[in-house]
Write an enzyme that holds these catalytic residues in place. Sequence first.
Site, PDB file in Angstrom:
ATOM      1  N   SER A   1       0.482  -1.148   0.029  1.00  0.00           N
ATOM      2  CA  SER A   1      -0.133   0.646  -0.021  1.00  0.00           C
ATOM      3  C   SER A   1       0.835   1.237  -0.015  1.00  0.00           C
ATOM      4  CB  SER A   1      -1.124  -0.553   1.312  1.00  0.00           C
ATOM      5  OG  SER A   1      -2.182   0.994   0.873  1.00  0.00           O
TER       6      SER A   1
ATOM      7  N   HIS B   1      -6.681  -5.960  -1.290  1.00  0.00           N
ATOM      8  CA  HIS B   1      -5.054  -4.687  -1.012  1.00  0.00           C
ATOM      9  C   HIS B   1      -4.451  -5.678  -0.426  1.00  0.00           C
ATOM     10  CE1 HIS B   1      -4.269  -0.666  -1.310  1.00  0.00           C
ATOM     11  NE2 HIS B   1      -3.745  -0.897   0.243  1.00  0.00           N
TER      12      HIS B   1
ATOM     13  N   ASP C   1      -9.254  -2.193  -6.664  1.00  0.00           N
ATOM     14  CA  ASP C   1      -8.489  -2.140  -5.425  1.00  0.00           C
ATOM     15  C   ASP C   1      -8.902  -1.500  -4.526  1.00  0.00           C
ATOM     16  OD1 ASP C   1      -6.238  -0.454  -3.764  1.00  0.00           O
ATOM     17  OD2 ASP C   1      -4.954  -1.643  -4.339  1.00  0.00           O
TER      18      ASP C   1
END
Length: 412
Positions: A194, A357, A290
């Site tokens: 991330s 994610h 995502d």
Amino acid sequence: MKLSLVWVVIAFAFLQVVNGFLDFNETELSFIEAYDYGVSELSYSPLMVGLTLITSAGAKGAVCLDGTLPGYHWHRGYGSGANSWLIQLEGGGWCNNIRNCVYRKKTRRGSSRYMEKQIPFTGILSEKAEENPDFFNWNRVKLRYCDGASFTGDSENKAAQLQFRGQRIWLAAMEDLMSKGMRNVKQALLSGCSAGGLASILHCDEFRNILPRTSKVKCLSDAGLFLDAVDVSGGRTLRSMYSGVVRLQGVQHNLPRMCTIHHDPTSCFFPQNLISNVQTPLFILNAAYDSWQIQSSIAPPSADPHGHWHDCRLNHAKCSASQIRLLQGFRIQMLNAIKGFSMSRQNGLFINSCFSHCQTERQDTWFAGNSPRIRNKAIATAVGDWYFDRAGVKVIDCPYPCDHSCHNLVFS
């Protein structure tokens, strides 16, 4: 049988509106996913690794938002992996104004005072060959994230008692690890999830340059391909967020010059404007749908005041046909963003059509019997094949809903 993991979580535990911006705490979510499923289902006794504070960082001004020392978790390599290093950069969003940076410095995302003293190493950090076949015996380090600008800021706000020193933290951590044996590295992989995945792109060539020229160095970005996308109201929520981060934290001084000579600083915080110029081999792992970007960039509550996207945002099964069409357009935008990048033989790709994610630190998505696959290749196998040059890996999934191996995230 559809092998799809559905995570049902209480939305308010992870969604927090700060100054109207939906702050989805993706790393906290990843931690809980890894612990609840990756650990309890696949690894009954996860390796717990202690926190090491970087004592030399204070003199360099390399401190967290609140001025405390930064830190990392390190499990020493052995055998054939004794001189191999994997550096995992932690994610956890960003802070783009004084108010939410002040809030952040009272959490583990802005202060080592609140960081866990031990964390489980799972997925790409696991020490078990059956869970992490290519990197299990490497030196594995997780660098904690406490600056709020993907390890790139260098500024301060004295009135609010905020230190924006992400770039200094990055440099201090690398210097400390070099003194602990990384200077003798033979193989290295810089990875991140991330906001950490964005950081692994931003720092990839720096990482290559600080290590011996004879060493093999590559980078991996997991869920870091944040797009400069238009939201459902026609605005650009994420661009607005990034603009605040760049201005507030002095990020512009640490962005790649190959980008800033052509683009404004905010544009150079978006990976799509960076990846084609990264000289070091880079692997991009990303879900085409995502979850963080759907919730926080494409359809955040601030862009959806009447709540038309509320249910779809939390559960893709509740999206209308028109909403799915918009999400398919987002996937196409992602594929267009990587076209130039994918032309380089040294780079790698794994774009699966999942609503997820961060897939490297979760054991169930990294390497397990029912892990997500493209062309029958699990993520860990794909990354390993690419890193060790066993095979070229550039795999792009067919569009949703064709992939039945996804471990999709669902919120309620």
